[in-house]
Design a protein around this motif. Structure first.
Motif, PDB file in Angstrom:
ATOM      1  N   MET A   1       0.844  -1.167   0.000  1.00 51.10           N
ATOM      2  CA  MET A   1       0.000   0.000   0.000  1.00 51.10           C
ATOM      3  C   MET A   1       0.890   1.230   0.000  1.00 51.10           C
ATOM      4  SD  MET A   1      -2.728   1.355   2.812  1.00 51.10           S
ATOM      5  CE  MET A   1      -1.570   2.005   3.993  1.00 51.10           C
ATOM      6  N   THR A   2       0.514   2.180  -0.801  1.00 55.06           N
ATOM      7  CA  THR A   2       1.211   3.449  -0.835  1.00 55.06           C
ATOM      8  C   THR A   2       0.278   4.498  -0.266  1.00 55.06           C
ATOM      9  OG1 THR A   2       2.283   2.769  -2.874  1.00 55.06           O
ATOM     10  CG2 THR A   2       2.344   5.098  -2.351  1.00 55.06           C
ATOM     11  N   ARG A  26      -3.266   2.461  -3.634  1.00 57.09           N
ATOM     12  CA  ARG A  26      -3.452   1.366  -4.588  1.00 57.09           C
ATOM     13  C   ARG A  26      -4.148   0.240  -3.840  1.00 57.09           C
ATOM     14  NH1 ARG A  26      -1.909   5.120  -7.447  1.00 57.09           N
ATOM     15  NH2 ARG A  26      -0.066   5.104  -8.740  1.00 57.09           N
ATOM     16  N   LEU A  27      -5.479   0.181  -3.966  1.00 57.69           N
ATOM     17  CA  LEU A  27      -6.275  -0.798  -3.245  1.00 57.69           C
ATOM     18  C   LEU A  27      -7.216  -1.520  -4.207  1.00 57.69           C
ATOM     19  CD1 LEU A  27      -7.261   1.468  -0.207  1.00 57.69           C
ATOM     20  CD2 LEU A  27      -5.529  -0.338  -0.236  1.00 57.69           C
ATOM     21  N   LYS A  39     -18.256  -8.411 -12.527  1.00 60.67           N
ATOM     22  CA  LYS A  39     -16.959  -8.707 -13.142  1.00 60.67           C
ATOM     23  C   LYS A  39     -16.097  -7.462 -13.293  1.00 60.67           C
ATOM     24  CE  LYS A  39     -17.791 -13.063 -14.015  1.00 60.67           C
ATOM     25  NZ  LYS A  39     -17.108 -14.126 -13.360  1.00 60.67           N
ATOM     26  N   VAL A  40     -16.625  -6.279 -12.946  1.00 60.16           N
ATOM     27  CA  VAL A  40     -15.852  -5.046 -13.082  1.00 60.16           C
ATOM     28  C   VAL A  40     -14.963  -4.899 -11.854  1.00 60.16           C
ATOM     29  CG1 VAL A  40     -15.928  -2.540 -13.380  1.00 60.16           C
ATOM     30  CG2 VAL A  40     -17.670  -3.982 -14.455  1.00 60.16           C
ATOM     31  N   ARG A  41     -13.667  -5.079 -12.078  1.00 62.49           N
ATOM     32  CA  ARG A  41     -12.696  -4.972 -10.992  1.00 62.49           C
ATOM     33  C   ARG A  41     -11.556  -4.075 -11.418  1.00 62.49           C
ATOM     34  NH1 ARG A  41     -12.922 -10.912  -8.299  1.00 62.49           N
ATOM     35  NH2 ARG A  41     -15.171 -10.852  -8.183  1.00 62.49           N
ATOM     36  N   GLY A  42     -10.805  -3.616 -10.452  1.00 55.93           N
ATOM     37  CA  GLY A  42      -9.674  -2.769 -10.768  1.00 55.93           C
ATOM     38  C   GLY A  42      -8.918  -2.406  -9.517  1.00 55.93           C
ATOM     39  N   GLU A  43      -8.333  -1.208  -9.552  1.00 49.36           N
ATOM     40  CA  GLU A  43      -7.505  -0.748  -8.442  1.00 49.36           C
ATOM     41  C   GLU A  43      -7.669   0.759  -8.321  1.00 49.36           C
ATOM     42  OE1 GLU A  43      -3.164  -2.051  -7.329  1.00 49.36           O
ATOM     43  OE2 GLU A  43      -3.072  -0.528  -8.907  1.00 49.36           O
ATOM     44  N   THR A  44      -7.728   1.234  -7.088  1.00 53.62           N
ATOM     45  CA  THR A  44      -7.779   2.677  -6.890  1.00 53.62           C
ATOM     46  C   THR A  44      -6.416   3.276  -7.236  1.00 53.62           C
ATOM     47  OG1 THR A  44      -7.110   2.598  -4.569  1.00 53.62           O
ATOM     48  CG2 THR A  44      -9.481   2.492  -5.028  1.00 53.62           C
ATOM     49  N   ILE A  70     -14.133  -0.981  -1.825  1.00 55.88           N
ATOM     50  CA  ILE A  70     -12.690  -0.801  -1.755  1.00 55.88           C
ATOM     51  C   ILE A  70     -12.225  -1.646  -0.568  1.00 55.88           C
ATOM     52  CG2 ILE A  70     -10.800   0.816  -1.357  1.00 55.88           C
ATOM     53  CD1 ILE A  70     -12.650   3.020  -2.516  1.00 55.88           C
ATOM     54  N   THR A  71     -11.319  -2.594  -0.822  1.00 58.39           N
ATOM     55  CA  THR A  71     -10.816  -3.456   0.245  1.00 58.39           C
ATOM     56  C   THR A  71      -9.604  -2.802   0.886  1.00 58.39           C
ATOM     57  OG1 THR A  71     -11.594  -5.406  -0.942  1.00 58.39           O
ATOM     58  CG2 THR A  71      -9.986  -5.769   0.803  1.00 58.39           C
ATOM     59  N   LEU A  72      -9.699  -2.573   2.187  1.00 58.19           N
ATOM     60  CA  LEU A  72      -8.613  -1.936   2.929  1.00 58.19           C
ATOM     61  C   LEU A  72      -7.590  -2.982   3.343  1.00 58.19           C
ATOM     62  CD1 LEU A  72     -10.786   0.429   5.134  1.00 58.19           C
ATOM     63  CD2 LEU A  72      -9.638   0.962   2.987  1.00 58.19           C
ATOM     64  N   PRO A  73      -6.328  -2.585   3.506  1.00 64.15           N
ATOM     65  CA  PRO A  73      -5.299  -3.550   3.920  1.00 64.15           C
ATOM     66  C   PRO A  73      -5.562  -4.056   5.334  1.00 64.15           C
ATOM     67  CG  PRO A  73      -4.358  -1.352   3.650  1.00 64.15           C
ATOM     68  CD  PRO A  73      -5.795  -1.259   3.291  1.00 64.15           C
ATOM     69  N   ARG A  74      -5.266  -5.327   5.548  1.00 63.92           N
ATOM     70  CA  ARG A  74      -5.432  -5.911   6.884  1.00 63.92           C
ATOM     71  C   ARG A  74      -4.325  -5.408   7.804  1.00 63.92           C
ATOM     72  NH1 ARG A  74      -6.891 -12.298   6.383  1.00 63.92           N
ATOM     73  NH2 ARG A  74      -8.762 -12.017   5.135  1.00 63.92           N
ATOM     74  N   THR A  75      -4.695  -5.190   9.037  1.00 69.32           N
ATOM     75  CA  THR A  75      -3.685  -4.870  10.041  1.00 69.32           C
ATOM     76  C   THR A  75      -3.059  -6.176  10.510  1.00 69.32           C
ATOM     77  OG1 THR A  75      -5.333  -4.922  11.794  1.00 69.32           O
ATOM     78  CG2 THR A  75      -4.855  -2.774  10.824  1.00 69.32           C
TER      79      THR A  75
END
Length: 113
Positions: A1-2, A26-27, A39-44, A70-75
């Motif tokens: 993640m940036t 970038r999530l 089926k529409v997927r991508g990245e922020t 938007i999937t957030l990074p796991r801690t």
């Protein structure tokens, strides 16, 4: 993640028009249709309190109201994904990055254990 704010070089005499601070993130991104993932997927690419810039593997019609996750990074040590479920509208298509959409409302979701 940036994570960081976007800095932008502005020519002399030009004023930055953005009202909301943007964060480079970038999530994973997916569009929901009828309450389920499509089926529409991508990245922020970047995110602000008012909208999101993202890439997508399919076309989205300009002006279309969309619901997206938007999937957030796991801690460290977390067992569940935390996702942000958002509602907005596709504002523009950007050939370099994909699409821009508003972020009109959102809620945090946790996957069941």
């Amino acid at each position: 993640m940036t994570l960081g704010t976007l800095s932008r070089t502005v020519d002399k005499g030009m004023i930055e028009q953005r009202k909301h601070q943007r964060f480079e993130l970038r999530l994973p991104f997916e569009v929901l249709r009828n309450g389920s993932a499509s089926k529409v997927r991508g990245e922020t690419r970047n995110l602000s309190s008012a909208g999101v810039l993202f890439t997508a593997d399919s076309q989205l019609p300009l002006g279309e109201s969309i619901e997206y996750l938007i999937t957030l990074p796991r801690t460290p040590g977390a067992r569940k994904d935390v996702r942000l479920r958002c509602v907005g509208k596709v504002l523009r298509e950007d050939t370099a990055a994909g699409f821009a959409a508003t972020l009109e409302r959102y809620e945090f979701l946790r996957d069941p254990a």
